[in-house]
Design a protein around this motif. Sequence first.
Motif, short mmCIF file in Angstrom:
data_model
loop_
_atom_site.label_atom_id
_atom_site.label_comp_id
_atom_site.label_asym_id
_atom_site.label_seq_id
_atom_site.Cartn_x
_atom_site.Cartn_y
_atom_site.Cartn_z
N ASP A 111 0.78 -1.24 0.00
CA ASP A 111 0.00 0.00 0.00
C ASP A 111 0.81 1.29 0.00
O ASP A 111 0.34 2.30 -0.53
CB ASP A 111 -0.94 0.02 1.22
CG ASP A 111 -2.02 -1.04 1.12
OD1 ASP A 111 -2.30 -1.48 -0.01
OD2 ASP A 111 -2.57 -1.43 2.16
N THR A 112 2.00 1.28 0.57
CA THR A 112 2.74 2.54 0.69
C THR A 112 3.06 3.19 -0.66
O THR A 112 2.99 4.41 -0.78
CB THR A 112 4.05 2.32 1.49
OG1 THR A 112 3.73 1.68 2.73
CG2 THR A 112 4.73 3.65 1.77
N ALA A 132 12.02 4.21 -4.91
CA ALA A 132 11.00 3.71 -5.84
C ALA A 132 9.60 3.99 -5.31
O ALA A 132 8.68 4.31 -6.07
CB ALA A 132 11.19 2.22 -6.06
N THR A 133 9.43 3.89 -3.99
CA THR A 133 8.12 4.14 -3.38
C THR A 133 7.70 5.59 -3.58
O THR A 133 6.55 5.88 -3.92
CB THR A 133 8.17 3.81 -1.88
OG1 THR A 133 8.45 2.42 -1.71
CG2 THR A 133 6.84 4.14 -1.20
N THR A 134 8.64 6.51 -3.35
CA THR A 134 8.35 7.94 -3.54
C THR A 134 8.04 8.24 -5.00
O THR A 134 7.12 9.00 -5.31
CB THR A 134 9.53 8.79 -3.06
OG1 THR A 134 9.76 8.54 -1.67
CG2 THR A 134 9.25 10.29 -3.25
N LYS A 135 8.80 7.64 -5.90
CA LYS A 135 8.56 7.85 -7.33
C LYS A 135 7.16 7.39 -7.71
O LYS A 135 6.47 8.04 -8.50
CB LYS A 135 9.61 7.08 -8.14
CG LYS A 135 9.49 7.29 -9.64
CD LYS A 135 10.61 6.56 -10.38
CE LYS A 135 10.49 6.77 -11.89
NZ LYS A 135 11.58 6.05 -12.62
N SER A 136 6.74 6.27 -7.13
CA SER A 136 5.41 5.73 -7.43
C SER A 136 4.31 6.60 -6.85
O SER A 136 3.33 6.91 -7.55
CB SER A 136 5.31 4.31 -6.86
OG SER A 136 4.02 3.78 -7.04
N LYS A 174 13.10 0.20 6.63
CA LYS A 174 14.27 -0.67 6.69
C LYS A 174 13.89 -2.08 7.11
O LYS A 174 14.33 -3.07 6.51
CB LYS A 174 15.29 -0.10 7.68
CG LYS A 174 16.58 -0.91 7.77
CD LYS A 174 17.56 -0.24 8.72
CE LYS A 174 18.84 -1.07 8.84
NZ LYS A 174 19.80 -0.42 9.78
N GLU A 175 13.06 -2.20 8.14
CA GLU A 175 12.67 -3.52 8.65
C GLU A 175 11.87 -4.31 7.61
O GLU A 175 11.96 -5.53 7.54
CB GLU A 175 11.86 -3.37 9.93
CG GLU A 175 12.62 -2.81 11.12
CD GLU A 175 13.67 -3.77 11.65
OE1 GLU A 175 13.51 -5.00 11.45
OE2 GLU A 175 14.64 -3.31 12.27
N CYS A 176 11.09 -3.59 6.80
CA CYS A 176 10.26 -4.25 5.79
C CYS A 176 10.90 -4.23 4.41
O CYS A 176 10.24 -4.56 3.41
CB CYS A 176 8.88 -3.60 5.74
SG CYS A 176 7.91 -3.88 7.24
N LYS A 177 12.18 -3.80 4.37
CA LYS A 177 12.94 -3.81 3.12
C LYS A 177 12.22 -3.06 1.99
O LYS A 177 12.07 -3.56 0.86
CB LYS A 177 13.27 -5.25 2.69
CG LYS A 177 14.15 -6.00 3.68
CD LYS A 177 14.42 -7.42 3.23
CE LYS A 177 15.43 -8.11 4.13
NZ LYS A 177 15.05 -8.14 5.55
N LEU A 178 11.76 -1.86 2.31
CA LEU A 178 11.03 -1.04 1.34
C LEU A 178 11.99 -0.09 0.63
O LEU A 178 12.76 0.63 1.28
CB LEU A 178 9.95 -0.23 2.06
CG LEU A 178 8.98 0.56 1.19
CD1 LEU A 178 8.08 -0.39 0.41
CD2 LEU A 178 8.14 1.49 2.06
N ASP A 179 11.98 -0.09 -0.68
CA ASP A 179 12.79 0.81 -1.48
C ASP A 179 12.11 2.19 -1.48
O ASP A 179 11.16 2.42 -2.23
CB ASP A 179 12.92 0.28 -2.92
CG ASP A 179 13.86 1.12 -3.78
OD1 ASP A 179 14.10 2.30 -3.45
OD2 ASP A 179 14.35 0.59 -4.80
#
Length: 324
Positions: free
Chosen positions: A190-191, A224-228, A216-221
């Motif tokens: 969802d993020t 790429a997330t901000t770009k999306s 970091k704990e959930c290994k979120l890029d």
Amino acid sequence: MNKHSVAFLALMSGVLSAAAHAAPGEYWEVTNKMEMPGMPFAMPATTMKVCIPKGGENDPQKTSGDKDCKMTDIKTVGNKTTWKARCDRNGEVMTGSGEQTTSANGYQGKMRFSGKSGGEDMNMSMAFSGKRLGGSCDSEEAVKKAKAQMCDKSRYITTADWITNADLILRPNSACADQRSQLCDLVQRDTPKDVRSYEALLMHDQQMGSNISVAKECKLDMKATTKSICKKLDADNYGQLSAHCPAEAKAFRVAQRRRECEGRSYTAETRAADLKKCLSGKADSSDEDSSSEAPAKQSSKSSGSSTASDALEAAKKLKARFGF
């Protein structure tokens, strides 16, 4: 006292109430009261019924400690016990000392702590007491109930709710650690597309002072997330995303201005120039007024010249025809 101090104080309140351990026990009425210099209000005393393992009233680990607090230098002389303690909750470290006096059917004691919370110095003291009520109980069952209540995920309606309470799941030795996979699946899903979830993640990882990073704990890029998420910038979420999406915010403002400028009325003669000026942001009401007046004056001047020329030409024709 800042929000970090209040949060730490709330967490520390569990120190005196987490007396249940996995062993046959009996019921006690436990009362505790906290004091902290600089608080705008006095913390009221709290009283609760807890299950303490039999004989546990003589052990400060069971009457005044939990798994996040380590007791050292425990010494007992007669019915008085003293100790030192270090409590570490999500990186907020407090150190202190305590003492407790035990009687046949009760105990009372005091603990003092000092440390830093949110970068600020903090001091606090806690007075506690216990009165034996009797009656057998299963302290292991009490632990299970406490865990079930703390880890109740039915109260999480949105992914943002999960992220806001992520420390309960991600902190070391958390009782809710079995929910880590579910939390991270929601964060990953969802993020990148939900503005509220993205905001909650930024607030948790950047603004709340937590030493646990959900990204970091959930290994979120995050790049790429901000770009999306920036692709979803619109009039409704511009305020939330503009600071994180400068290129998209600029394009949005340009498109918005074009729509406003193209909706204005211009004279046919100057439409292109006025539209260009509007899009550049230089046009204002006075410019538009003067622009609309200029063609009128020019037209009037042109009309006057044309009338004089026609009159002169007519006069010449009359003179040639009638000879005067």
